[in-house]
Design a protein around this motif. Structure first.
Motif, mmCIF file in Angstrom:
data_model
loop_
_atom_site.group_PDB
_atom_site.id
_atom_site.type_symbol
_atom_site.label_atom_id
_atom_site.label_comp_id
_atom_site.label_asym_id
_atom_site.label_seq_id
_atom_site.Cartn_x
_atom_site.Cartn_y
_atom_site.Cartn_z
ATOM 1 N N UNK A 1 14.171 -12.332 -3.210
ATOM 2 C CA UNK A 1 14.052 -11.042 -3.911
ATOM 3 C C UNK A 1 14.563 -9.891 -3.045
ATOM 4 N N UNK A 2 15.318 -10.216 -2.017
ATOM 5 C CA UNK A 2 15.737 -9.247 -1.007
ATOM 6 C C UNK A 2 16.330 -7.966 -1.617
ATOM 7 N N UNK A 3 17.090 -8.115 -2.704
ATOM 8 C CA UNK A 3 17.749 -6.939 -3.301
ATOM 9 C C UNK A 3 16.774 -5.989 -3.982
ATOM 10 N N UNK A 4 15.584 -6.479 -4.264
ATOM 11 C CA UNK A 4 14.594 -5.641 -4.956
ATOM 12 C C UNK A 4 13.620 -4.966 -3.989
ATOM 13 N N UNK A 5 13.751 -5.241 -2.715
ATOM 14 C CA UNK A 5 12.788 -4.725 -1.724
ATOM 15 C C UNK A 5 13.577 -4.001 -0.640
ATOM 16 N N UNK A 6 13.284 -2.713 -0.465
ATOM 17 C CA UNK A 6 14.118 -1.904 0.437
ATOM 18 C C UNK A 6 13.652 -1.996 1.894
ATOM 19 N N UNK A 7 12.358 -2.247 2.083
ATOM 20 C CA UNK A 7 11.856 -2.284 3.455
ATOM 21 C C UNK A 7 10.519 -2.987 3.544
ATOM 22 N N UNK A 8 10.023 -3.099 4.773
ATOM 23 C CA UNK A 8 8.707 -3.718 4.991
ATOM 24 C C UNK A 8 7.820 -2.766 5.787
ATOM 25 N N UNK A 9 6.507 -2.875 5.526
ATOM 26 C CA UNK A 9 5.523 -2.039 6.213
ATOM 27 C C UNK A 9 4.342 -2.869 6.673
ATOM 28 N N UNK A 10 3.369 -2.177 7.254
ATOM 29 C CA UNK A 10 2.165 -2.836 7.785
ATOM 30 C C UNK A 10 0.970 -1.965 7.430
ATOM 31 N N UNK A 11 -0.011 -2.553 6.729
ATOM 32 C CA UNK A 11 -1.186 -1.743 6.368
ATOM 33 C C UNK A 11 -2.456 -2.563 6.523
ATOM 34 N N UNK A 12 -3.535 -2.063 5.935
ATOM 35 C CA UNK A 12 -4.889 -2.631 6.022
ATOM 36 C C UNK A 12 -5.566 -2.255 7.334
ATOM 37 N N UNK A 13 -6.549 -3.058 7.777
ATOM 38 C CA UNK A 13 -7.459 -2.576 8.830
ATOM 39 C C UNK A 13 -6.799 -2.615 10.210
ATOM 40 N N UNK A 14 -6.696 -1.408 10.804
ATOM 41 C CA UNK A 14 -5.927 -1.265 12.045
ATOM 42 C C UNK A 14 -6.685 -1.729 13.296
ATOM 43 N N UNK A 15 -8.012 -1.776 13.181
ATOM 44 C CA UNK A 15 -8.816 -2.102 14.360
ATOM 45 C C UNK A 15 -8.459 -3.500 14.910
ATOM 46 N N UNK A 16 -8.067 -3.562 16.172
ATOM 47 C CA UNK A 16 -7.692 -4.801 16.854
ATOM 48 C C UNK A 16 -6.478 -5.492 16.231
ATOM 49 N N UNK A 17 -5.712 -4.754 15.434
ATOM 50 C CA UNK A 17 -4.501 -5.325 14.831
ATOM 51 C C UNK A 17 -3.298 -4.441 15.143
ATOM 52 N N UNK A 18 -2.861 -4.446 16.415
ATOM 53 C CA UNK A 18 -1.785 -3.537 16.838
ATOM 54 C C UNK A 18 -0.421 -3.993 16.316
#
Ligand code: HPA
Ligand code: ZN
Length: 337
Positions: A159-176
């Protein structure tokens, strides 16, 4: 409505930090529950809304993940995105880069193709029927293992053409950020743009911003207002021209403070700061409300409001011709006032 609030309402706007699952309004949640024959733990919309009593990121995320259990079929994802895009169009939002959290659904047995297929169909319809543009950013959930993120990245490739980028979310504690260094290196090699949440006032937020710059090499940062705690990092964000996607009313729910003074300072430093809604159905505020709240608290004038939208266009992942068109649209609006 004050003159400046009317100016904000009519201003052509860009939204770059919007979790589409966070736009699930209680009314639609009840409708989808009924369609999928599932029972919600709340008697009605009022009781559901009253349950939103979070006061930090962790307590918000509990409500957020619970809410999305009604999203099962491709039509559910279509209805979710279509409702948001119609609402955005009503506020004169002209372009959206929306986050989605595939692992919050594949972990419940929902097929990846159904999620992205439903969302994409709404994006195509919004372009044709409303004239609103939108793109998808796939987020990895940072509280799951890096291996699951990598498997999700591989799953996204058809589905690469339908997705422009990637991110990182949810609980940040101890997840650098460094936990996902390999995943984001692979994402880069597949041609994805890269962003990451550095949520407001979390443990080690400044260190996480440093990792985003030095280890990951992000294209922008979501939230990121704590960069002001380091003069060196503030200068570096400026030098690289990186954008920061701030969310004032989300900040108030999570930290008790809009962070209006900080956002204004970022703007004064000439950093490419933008204003967004994050999870509008949960925080009770779409992008116009966020701009109005910030304008009041930081006493922003029309020129600063226009600058926020210009910043958003510049840091967006649109092709340059589309950027030019949007800049022209905003300039025309500002000149008419
Ligand atoms: N931060 C982290 N995770 C999230 C958010 C956020 O603001 N919204 C939805 N998931
Ligand atoms: Zn967010």
């Amino acid at each position: 409505m004050s003159d400046i609030a009317a100016f904000i309402r009519g201003l052509p706007k860009i939204e770059l930090h919007l979790h589409i699952e966070g736009s699930l309004e209680p009314e639609l949640r009840f409708a989808l529950a009924q369609r999928n024959r599932t029972q919600l733990a709340y008697a009605d919309v009022a009781e559901l809304r009253a349950s939103y009593r979070f006061n930090d990121l962790t307590s918000f995320l509990v409500s957020y993940y619970e809410g999305m259990e009604v999203l099962v079929t491709a039509d559910d994802f279509y209805d979710l995105a279509w409702a948001y895009l119609r609402r955005a169009n009503d506020e004169n939002v002209r372009y959206v880069e929306m986050f989605f959290d595939p692992q919050a659904h594949t972990s419940r047995g929902v097929a990846f193709g159904r999620i992205v297929g439903g969302l994409r169909r709404a994006i195509v319809d919004a372009r044709q029927q409303l004239g609103v543009r939108a793109e998808l950013i796939m987020c990895f959930l940072r509280d799951y293992p890096a291996e699951y993120a990598m498997a999700t990245l591989v799953q996204s490739l058809p589905y690469r053409e339908w997705i422009v980028g990637v991110g990182l979310d949810s609980d940040e504690r101890d997840n650098p950020p460094t936990k996902f260094a390999e995943v984001f290196a692979r994402a880069r090699s597949e041609g994805y743009q890269i962003t990451m949440h550095c949520d407001v006032d979390q443990n080690n937020t400044v260190e996480h911003i440093r990792q985003c710059l030095d280890v990951i090499g992000v294209d922008r940062i979501d939230h990121g207002v704590n960069v002001l705690e380091s003069e060196e990092l503030t200068m570096e964000v400026g030098r690289r021209g990186l954008g920061l996607t701030t969310c004032p009313i989300s900040n108030r729910w999570v930290t008790g403070d809009l962070k209006a003074a900080e956002i204004k300072r970022l703007l004064e430093f000439g950093l490419r700061v933008t204003v967004n809604s994050d999870d509008p159905a949960y925080f009770g505020a779409y992008v116009t409300d966020n701009l109005v709240a910030l304008q009041e608290a930081a006493d922003l004038g029309p020129a600063e409001l226009v600058q926020l939208e210009r910043n958003a266009i510049e840091i967006s992942w649109l092709p340059s011709r589309a950027k030019d068109e949007l800049i022209t649209e905003i300039e025309r609006y500002a000149d008419m006032r």
